[in-house]
Design an enzyme around this catalytic site. Structure first.
Site, PDB file in Angstrom:
ATOM      1  CG  HIS A 132    -118.556 -24.940 -12.542  1.00 38.40           C
ATOM      2  ND1 HIS A 132    -119.904 -25.097 -12.233  1.00 38.40           N
ATOM      3  CD2 HIS A 132    -118.517 -24.482 -13.817  1.00 38.40           C
ATOM      4  CE1 HIS A 132    -120.633 -24.752 -13.277  1.00 38.40           C
ATOM      5  NE2 HIS A 132    -119.814 -24.383 -14.259  1.00 38.40           N
ATOM      6  CD  GLU A 166    -123.131 -16.109  -2.506  1.00 37.71           C
ATOM      7  OE1 GLU A 166    -122.030 -15.508  -2.375  1.00 37.71           O
ATOM      8  OE2 GLU A 166    -124.027 -15.736  -3.270  1.00 37.71           O
ATOM      9  CG  LEU A 206    -110.589 -31.490 -13.718  1.00 36.32           C
ATOM     10  CD1 LEU A 206    -111.333 -32.809 -13.705  1.00 36.32           C
ATOM     11  CD2 LEU A 206    -109.475 -31.483 -12.702  1.00 36.32           C
ATOM     12  N   GLY A 252    -110.777 -24.645 -20.698  1.00 36.59           N
ATOM     13  CA  GLY A 252    -112.052 -24.293 -21.306  1.00 36.59           C
ATOM     14  C   GLY A 252    -112.397 -22.826 -21.117  1.00 36.59           C
ATOM     15  CG  HIS A 288    -115.948 -21.939 -16.551  1.00 38.82           C
ATOM     16  ND1 HIS A 288    -116.935 -20.987 -16.661  1.00 38.82           N
ATOM     17  CD2 HIS A 288    -116.586 -23.147 -16.502  1.00 38.82           C
ATOM     18  CE1 HIS A 288    -118.117 -21.572 -16.686  1.00 38.82           C
ATOM     19  NE2 HIS A 288    -117.933 -22.881 -16.594  1.00 38.82           N
TER      20      HIS A 288
END
Length: 311
Positions: A70, A106, A128, A131, A133
């Protein structure tokens, strides 16, 4: 080998000595062992290049593993993820392991994918649950790199290896490894939170699996954002039920703002994020291998068999 293949003449160098014979046997054995990882699992076989003639030595490397984190403003987060990927490389030497971030750090995922050019890659989310993302951002990044032949693996959870990492972190924080009187004990599974119902179902399933691993101790999911309950609310609810010895399990891959807030709300032991726990490195490779073989993760198999009615 088929009969037709064995009947074909083969060109080979004459074996003038026992030393040459041993050299050939050693080379063949080494080639076979190169497909076995240090943890005893068989690695995916490399793909032959399309222009190679049968029997030629030209082969391509296994697809790269791109771990998708993330990202966090916490400087410990990047160091933790890098340590985890070092463990993955130790388990599977020679595998091209790279890192891309969705935001805040980055390399960002588009840059990481661009650096692979037209290669093959498996994107393994360091996330985990299922969702936004996982369902939107990562596929969009892969689609924006049309030269890349990308496969997207399932998120890390739910999975028994993930539960082993959670259990290990709890023991490190002071949870008794031996089962004793647990009538006044409970655990809050502190997660980031998502409005996606699949993500919430994944967290609840992990909580049930962790409860089983702890011998039936109640494990209550709680969230840092997007949904309820929060960690403090979950702790109070457990206390109202007579559970006054409450530990917080950190359902976060790496340190960050949410993990810090969850630990601060713990009335007792607060486990560290999952980080570079050995079970996490094994799980990354398991998701990578699943993606290469097309195997479904457990929750998808259950869904297809209509076994998730209670999730």
């Amino acid at each position: 080998m088929t009969e037709s293949a064995s009947a074909q003449p083969r060109e080979s160098l004459p074996l003038d000595s026992t030393a040459q014979l041993l050299t050939r046997i050693t080379a063949q054995l080494g080639a076979q062992l190169s497909h076995v990882s240090l943890n005893g699992t068989r690695r995916p076989m490399p793909h032959r290049t399309g222009g190679s003639a049968p029997g030629s030595a030209a082969i391509t490397r296994a697809p790269a593993l791109v771990a998708v984190a993330h990202g966090s403003r916490d400087p410990h987060a990047l160091r933790t993820v890098m340590k985890l990927l070092d463990r993955v490389r130790e388990l599977r030497p020679g595998l091209d392991v790279r890192l891309g971030h969705i935001e805040l750090n980055e390399p960002l995922l588009p840059a990481a994918l661009s650096g692979l050019g037209s290669a093959d890659a498996v994107l393994v989310p360091l996330l985990l649950g299922r969702g936004h993302h996982v369902k939107r951002d990562i596929p969009a990044a892969a689609a924006a790199a049309p030269a890349l032949r990308a496969t997207i693996a399932a998120p890390l959870g739910p999975h028994p290896l993930l539960v082993e990492a959670l259990y290990g972190r709890l023991v490190e924080a002071g949870w008794p490894a031996e089962e004793g009187d647990s009538r006044g004990s409970a655990v809050v599974l502190a997660a980031a939170g998502s409005r996606d119902p699949d993500a919430a179902a994944d967290t609840r399933r992990t909580a049930r699996m962790l409860s089983e691993r702890l011998g039936g101790v109640p494990v209550v999911p709680a969230y840092a954002s997007a949904t309820a309950p929060t960690v403090p609310v979950a702790v109070r609810a457990l206390a109202a039920r007579g559970r006054h010895r409450v530990a917080v399990a950190s359902y976060f891959t790496a340190p960050g703002r949410f993990a810090t807030a969850a630990a601060a709300a713990a009335p007792g032991a607060a486990a560290a994020p999952l980080g570079a726990h050995p079970a996490m490195a094994r799980l990354l490779l398991h998701r990578y291998d699943q993606a290469l073989t097309g195997a479904l993760p457990a929750h998808e198999v259950a869904k297809n068999d209509h076994l998730l009615a209670s999730a």
